[in-house]
Design a protein around this motif. Structure first.
Motif, PDB file in Angstrom:
ATOM      1  N   GLU A 388       0.826  -1.210   0.000  1.00 21.14           N
ATOM      2  CA  GLU A 388       0.000   0.000   0.000  1.00 21.14           C
ATOM      3  C   GLU A 388       0.861   1.262   0.000  1.00 21.14           C
ATOM      4  OE1 GLU A 388      -3.736   1.930   2.516  1.00 21.14           O
ATOM      5  OE2 GLU A 388      -2.991  -0.068   3.010  1.00 21.14           O
ATOM      6  N   SER A 391       2.938   1.249  -3.643  1.00 23.79           N
ATOM      7  CA  SER A 391       2.151   1.281  -4.874  1.00 23.79           C
ATOM      8  C   SER A 391       2.064   2.657  -5.527  1.00 23.79           C
ATOM      9  CB  SER A 391       0.748   0.729  -4.604  1.00 23.79           C
ATOM     10  OG  SER A 391      -0.081   0.867  -5.730  1.00 23.79           O
ATOM     11  N   SER A 420      -8.872  -6.249  -5.821  1.00 16.80           N
ATOM     12  CA  SER A 420      -7.845  -5.377  -5.256  1.00 16.80           C
ATOM     13  C   SER A 420      -7.354  -4.432  -6.343  1.00 16.80           C
ATOM     14  CB  SER A 420      -6.670  -6.210  -4.729  1.00 16.80           C
ATOM     15  OG  SER A 420      -7.074  -6.989  -3.631  1.00 16.80           O
ATOM     16  N   ALA A 423      -2.957   1.676  -5.738  1.00 15.83           N
ATOM     17  CA  ALA A 423      -3.241   3.023  -5.238  1.00 15.83           C
ATOM     18  C   ALA A 423      -3.015   4.078  -6.322  1.00 15.83           C
ATOM     19  CB  ALA A 423      -2.358   3.318  -4.030  1.00 15.83           C
TER      20      ALA A 423
END
Length: 539
Positions: A388, A391, A420, A423
């Motif tokens: 996270e 990304s 999923s 980001a």
């Protein structure tokens, strides 16, 4: 017929009756009762969502009942009455399965095992949802919490407790293991065979090894069986170095100062047993998604012992040697060296080791590596939840990179679809080429990150195929202080293709390159490849 011949016929008939009465048929009746118990108990417990105050205690009671010398019909009626009382609390109709029995519940139609009355009674409940929003579920975890579970000391775990462990493992796997329909093993047929095995166990070690063999049938790298007793008594010591295992040899890749082994020593036998024979032994016990992952995890068993000395045959610089190696106590935590997290060399090639990278490293790392001409992201082993954060800096588009199915806590046997997405990019996104290095040790979260990076146009996956074990895992406990883990959500690539038991194939596949022997050689090659990119001048 002569008197002697008549006597032989009489003796054979007498022996046959003895065997039938006290041997095979007794065993068959016992196993048949246990099989019925396993299936009905698990179905009722999960359909009622833990409304039974102590399900383990109820199961243990029925296991003990199977020892009684009563007919199968009487025992089945006893279980039938219990199921009717317990299932009366289940509410809400549902058609999640659209009239089709989920694979985990196909046994409900087995009237030979259940009888007509019990089969007809249970069938409607396969289409009934349990109460929604039950607080007894872990967030994003599929397996219900077993409150007040029966615990037993490993040294006092008897036959009944071992059978309880086997039945719980079968049921939890039957209802919650997300890849069961893709597994070559017929889980329904395996039950009676393993119940017979557990019914004859004589020791805790046998119990632990039988559970390992049970989990091996799943062929899933996430399927784990952990016992503190086993760690202390069977795998007390380990070799003081790191080793990579192949089909008929092992290569030392890293050494401790205390070891008499040297880097690049080739180990050909352990305690006078050829490596190949040792591997064949553990194939029966270690669950693995791919052969590559099996060989990788083998080192955790092959080079551990309850003895402090291990005899090895090795080849060093072409010479054959036999050595007694002094082992060390197993180390639970290995120190992470800061200089092996990230760095930039003088040729402006950046390097990030995901296994060692922590969230607090990222801000300073971005400043140091932003100007790298090529960035090598080392995705060997298991990363530390940094996708996270990485990304928006490293991946160039906001897009779906995985689809997954997660167990539906509102309906036994059904799954919910989800996805999923990478980001949103940040203004300082890295613009250079990324070499994302993977191999057979890249598992689970590492494969999840590989799928995300695979969607980026500036990323080249290179190395070898990954472990092929991916999905959210859940944990549960069995008698004897044993902790188990299985995969409870399945994941696929955006085009629907599977990763489980397949792995992710790199863009630049180095599996056929004979010069690349160990996984460390992959990083050496990645630097060579980075130099080619830097020196390339298009016309």
């Amino acid at each position: 017929m002569t008197l002697n011949a008549r006597f032989k016929v009489f003796l054979a008939a007498f022996l046959f009756l003895i065997i039938v009465r006290h041997g095979y048929c007794t065993d068959t009746l016992q196993i048949k009762k246990l099989e019925l118990t396993a299936k009905v108990w698990g179905f009722v417990v999960f359909k009622t969502e833990q409304r039974i105050s102590n399900p383990d205690k109820e199961l243990l009671k029925f296991i003990r009942f199977t020892d009684k010398k009563e007919s199968y019909e009487i025992y089945r009626h006893r279980l039938y009455q219990w199921a009717r009382r317990r299932l009366s609390v289940t509410k809400n109709n549902c058609n999640c399965n659209e009239g089709i029995l989920p694979p985990s519940m196909l046994w409900v139609s087995d009237t030979l095992l259940l009888g007509n009355d019990l089969s007809k009674y249970l069938t409607p409940f396969t289409h009934i949802c349990s109460t929604k929003g039950c607080p007894q579920y872990y967030f994003k975890k599929a397996i219900p919490v077993f409150y007040q579970e029966i615990k037993s000391n490993p040294n006092k775990t008897n036959r009944h407790y071992m059978l309880l462990g086997a039945i719980k493992y079968w049921n939890i796997t039957n209802y919650f293991y997300s890849y069961l329909t893709d597994c070559a093993t017929d889980w329904n047929k395996e039950l009676s065979e393993f119940l017979y095995r557990f019914d004859t166990l004589q020791s805790y070690k046998g119990y632990y090894m039988a559970l390992l063999q049970f989990s091996q049938k799943l062929h899933d790298g996430h399927a784990r069986i952990y016992s503190t007793w086993a760690a202390d008594h069977l795998f007390t010591y380990e070799i003081p170095c790191e080793v990579e295992v192949y089909d008929n040899l092992a290569i030392v890749t890293k050494i401790d100062s205390s070891s008499s082994l040297q880097k690049n020593d080739i180990i050909t036998s352990v305690n006078h047993q050829p490596i190949q024979k040792c591997i064949s032994h553990w194939e029966k016990y270690l669950s693995s998604s791919t052969h590559g992952w099996f060989l990788h995890t083998m080192r955790n068993y092959l080079f551990t012992s309850n003895d402090s000395i291990m005899n090895l045959d090795i080849v060093r610089n072409g010479m054959s040697l036999n050595m007694d190696i002094l082992l060390v106590k197993r180390r639970k935590n290995k120190k992470i060296e800061t200089d092996n997290v990230y760095n930039m060399n003088r040729d402006s090639i950046g390097y990030i080791h995901l296994e060692n990278l922590q969230l607090y490293h990222i801000a300073q790392m971005k400043q140091q590596l932003q100007s790298a001409k090529v960035l090598i992201v080392d995705a060997r082993e298991y990363p530390n939840s940094t996708l996270e954060a990485l990304s928006p800096w490293l991946i160039d588009e906001h897009k779906v990179f995985a689809y997954h199915s997660t167990y539906n806590t509102s309906c036994l046997g059904s799954y919910l679809k989800d996805s999923s997405i990478t980001a949103t990019n940040k203004p300082d996104r890295y613009r250079g080429t990324i070499l994302f290095v993977i191999d057979r040790s890249t598992i689970s979260q590492g494969e999840f990150m590989s799928m995300a990076f695979l969607q980026s146009t500036n990323v080249i996956l290179m190395g070898r195929s990954t472990a092929g074990a991916i999905g959210v895992t859940s944990q549960f406990n069995l008698p004897g202080d044993i902790t188990c883990r299985i995969t409870t959500s399945r994941i696929s690539l955006p085009d629907g293709s599977a990763v489980q038991q397949q792995g992710i194939s790199p863009n630049v596949n180095l599996s056929e390159n004979k010069e690349i022997v160990t996984s460390d050689d992959l990083i050496v090659y990645a630097y060579e490849y980075a130099h080619r990119i830097i020196n390339f001048r298009p016309k």
